[in-house]
Scaffold this motif. Structure first.
Motif, PDB file in Angstrom:
ATOM      1  N   PHE A 133     -29.392  10.301  34.421  1.00 66.06           N
ATOM      2  CA  PHE A 133     -29.281  10.926  35.736  1.00 66.06           C
ATOM      3  C   PHE A 133     -28.392  10.102  36.666  1.00 66.06           C
ATOM      4  O   PHE A 133     -27.392  10.590  37.185  1.00 66.06           O
ATOM      5  N   SER A 134     -28.756   8.843  36.895  1.00 58.45           N
ATOM      6  CA  SER A 134     -28.060   8.016  37.887  1.00 58.45           C
ATOM      7  C   SER A 134     -26.609   7.732  37.470  1.00 58.45           C
ATOM      8  O   SER A 134     -26.296   7.604  36.281  1.00 58.45           O
ATOM      9  N   GLU A 135     -25.747   7.619  38.486  1.00 62.32           N
ATOM     10  CA  GLU A 135     -24.347   7.267  38.298  1.00 62.32           C
ATOM     11  C   GLU A 135     -23.984   6.150  39.273  1.00 62.32           C
ATOM     12  O   GLU A 135     -24.746   5.873  40.210  1.00 62.32           O
ATOM     13  N   PRO A 136     -22.834   5.496  39.091  1.00 61.69           N
ATOM     14  CA  PRO A 136     -22.461   4.412  40.010  1.00 61.69           C
ATOM     15  C   PRO A 136     -22.471   4.824  41.475  1.00 61.69           C
ATOM     16  O   PRO A 136     -22.798   4.016  42.350  1.00 61.69           O
ATOM     17  N   SER A 144     -24.951  13.971  44.445  1.00 62.98           N
ATOM     18  CA  SER A 144     -23.526  13.638  44.550  1.00 62.98           C
ATOM     19  C   SER A 144     -22.932  13.251  43.195  1.00 62.98           C
ATOM     20  O   SER A 144     -21.817  12.735  43.132  1.00 62.98           O
ATOM     21  N   LEU A 145     -23.642  13.509  42.102  1.00 64.24           N
ATOM     22  CA  LEU A 145     -23.152  13.134  40.778  1.00 64.24           C
ATOM     23  C   LEU A 145     -21.809  13.798  40.482  1.00 64.24           C
ATOM     24  O   LEU A 145     -21.520  14.918  40.954  1.00 64.24           O
ATOM     25  N   THR A 146     -20.978  13.122  39.699  1.00 61.74           N
ATOM     26  CA  THR A 146     -19.623  13.616  39.406  1.00 61.74           C
ATOM     27  C   THR A 146     -19.360  13.834  37.915  1.00 61.74           C
ATOM     28  O   THR A 146     -18.278  14.317  37.550  1.00 61.74           O
ATOM     29  N   TYR A 175     -31.060  13.005  27.733  1.00 63.14           N
ATOM     30  CA  TYR A 175     -31.042  14.199  28.583  1.00 63.14           C
ATOM     31  C   TYR A 175     -30.352  13.810  29.885  1.00 63.14           C
ATOM     32  O   TYR A 175     -30.642  12.782  30.469  1.00 63.14           O
ATOM     33  N   LEU A 176     -29.397  14.642  30.309  1.00 67.61           N
ATOM     34  CA  LEU A 176     -28.535  14.256  31.418  1.00 67.61           C
ATOM     35  C   LEU A 176     -28.203  15.438  32.303  1.00 67.61           C
ATOM     36  O   LEU A 176     -28.382  16.608  31.914  1.00 67.61           O
ATOM     37  N   LEU A 177     -27.704  15.113  33.485  1.00 69.19           N
ATOM     38  CA  LEU A 177     -27.213  16.105  34.427  1.00 69.19           C
ATOM     39  C   LEU A 177     -25.693  16.018  34.498  1.00 69.19           C
ATOM     40  O   LEU A 177     -25.133  14.928  34.545  1.00 69.19           O
ATOM     41  N   ALA A 178     -25.048  17.174  34.508  1.00 72.63           N
ATOM     42  CA  ALA A 178     -23.588  17.219  34.627  1.00 72.63           C
ATOM     43  C   ALA A 178     -23.212  18.432  35.473  1.00 72.63           C
ATOM     44  O   ALA A 178     -23.909  19.463  35.458  1.00 72.63           O
ATOM     45  N   ARG A 179     -22.109  18.310  36.182  1.00 74.66           N
ATOM     46  CA  ARG A 179     -21.645  19.390  37.051  1.00 74.66           C
ATOM     47  C   ARG A 179     -20.846  20.395  36.221  1.00 74.66           C
ATOM     48  O   ARG A 179     -19.804  20.070  35.664  1.00 74.66           O
TER      49      ARG A 179
END
Length: 397
Positions: A133-136, A144-146, A175-179
């Protein structure tokens, strides 16, 4: 059988379940499963073997519905299970987070095919999962994930980066989130994806922590292709699915299991000669801290049981998840601090030091718990959720 006080009255089925758990622990928790000074590979092997034993006994995921391999356990039975595991100092199963977070999310949002494929492999430990889930630049502000996933026929092509990914160095799935719709509003156009970490284009890089371990990793996606059938829940509506996972993460029974073990360790340390007092529980300062910790642990157990019961009914955890996460984080950190106070100067020695207290685990716990108040959502975020959704205060601008 031990007639332990769980703080609630037990029915005949509750007592039968308690006896079953105690019999299982007496036979299955053998010396080869207990803690040792072995390598990381040894530790992971013990966790795998322990999960297999839990699974064989039908105890790997007692809160899941029976049709998916669980026990449809009542909140009281979940309290019993957590208390017995903590009292026996049982280890965590290797797939703890998948059992408590991903599994209930798949039960709630998955297709029949996804449930039939993934749920048994979670229980058996055949698939070990990590969360991307988390990104830099997207931690507490996850919307605000990219990371992007572009639809290409019957596949999604993923490009981006995740960070602070627990277990990625030994998991085989993520398992992840993506736009998937970059033109949509921040909390829309996101999809929840299930991927194999061996997929070409996925790279895992461990991150060395202040404790010296590397429990977290960066995960890079460079044109990694996954089937579009690996979307969990509706396409572009992964934010709603992720809220379920985050709720389960913040309120899981596994947290009370771990924190009860920590309280048990502190009680034993306080009863021995320590840096604060040689009077044990007769010292009011020591006794006051332990009583406060015990009261907070009991509050956490009750919150977790209520939220888990809601999850069994197919209801996502609400703001009580933030209450549990906030209490757990603050309590974890406070108890680690108090452990260091009890240990005194030898408690600051790391593993391998001849004079280290508890094999150096006091120092490690203190260092690891520095992250407790921002992992899985900062304490500030949890207080905002509680203020807005429980107290009805205006939203934070």
């Amino acid at each position: 059988m031990t007639d332990r006080d769980y703080g609630v009255p037990l029915t005949a089925p509750d007592r039968a379940f308690r006896d079953e758990v105690q019999r299982f622990l007496a036979s299955a928790l053998t010396s080869d499963i207990g803690p040792s000074a072995g390598t990381e590979a040894d530790r992971l092997d013990r966790m795998r073997r322990w999960q297999r034993r839990l699974h064989q006994a039908g105890l790997a995921a007692i809160s899941w519905p029976e049709e998916y391999g669980g026990r449809s356990a009542t909140p009281v039975q979940q309290l019993i299970f957590t208390a017995e595991m903590a009292a026996a100092r049982a280890p965590e199963p290797i797939n703890r987070s998948a059992i408590n977070q991903l599994g209930p999310t798949i039960i709630q949002w998955g297709t029949p095919e996804q449930r039939a494929h993934y749920l048994p492999r979670i229980l058996s430990g055949e698939d070990v999962w990590c969360q991307g889930f988390s990104e830099p630049d997207a931690g507490s502000d996850l919307a605000s994930l990219t990371t992007r996933a572009v639809i290409d026929g019957d596949e999604l092509v993923i490009t981006g980066q995740k960070i602070w990914t627990s277990k990625a160095h030994y998991a085989n799935r993520i398992y992840l989130l993506a736009r998937t719709d970059p033109g949509a509003a921040p909390r829309e156009g996101i999809s929840y994806l299930l991927a194999d970490l061996s997929t070409p284009g996925i790279e895992v890089r461990p991150i060395r922590q202040i404790s010296g371990d590397a429990e977290f990793s960066e995960v890079f996606f460079d044109g990694a292709r996954v089937p579009i059938n690996n979307v969990l829940g509706p396409l572009h509506e992964g934010w709603r699915v992720a809220k379920s996972t985050l709720g389960y993460e913040r309120v899981g029974q596994s947290r009370t299991h771990r924190i009860e073990r920590r309280l048990d360790i502190l009680v034993r340390m306080a009863g021995e000669p320590n840096a604060l007092s040689d009077r044990g529980f007769q010292d009011s300062y020591v006794a006051d801290h332990l009583v406060r910790f015990a009261a907070q642990v009991e509050a956490l157990r009750q919150i977790a049981a209520q939220a888990t019961a809601a999850g069994v009914r197919g209801v996502s955890p609400g703001p009580e998840a933030s209450m549990a996460k906030l209490l757990t984080s603050e309590l974890d950190q406070a108890m680690a601090n108090f452990g260091l106070d009890l240990a005194g100067m030898p408690g600051a020695l790391e593993r391998g030091s001849p004079s280290a207290i508890k094999g150096g685990n006091v120092a490690k716990s203190y260092l690891v718990m520095r992250a407790a108040t921002f992992g899985a959502g900062t304490s500030e975020i949890q207080r905002n959720v509680i203020a807005e959704r429980l107290l009805g205060l205006p939203r934070d601008p």
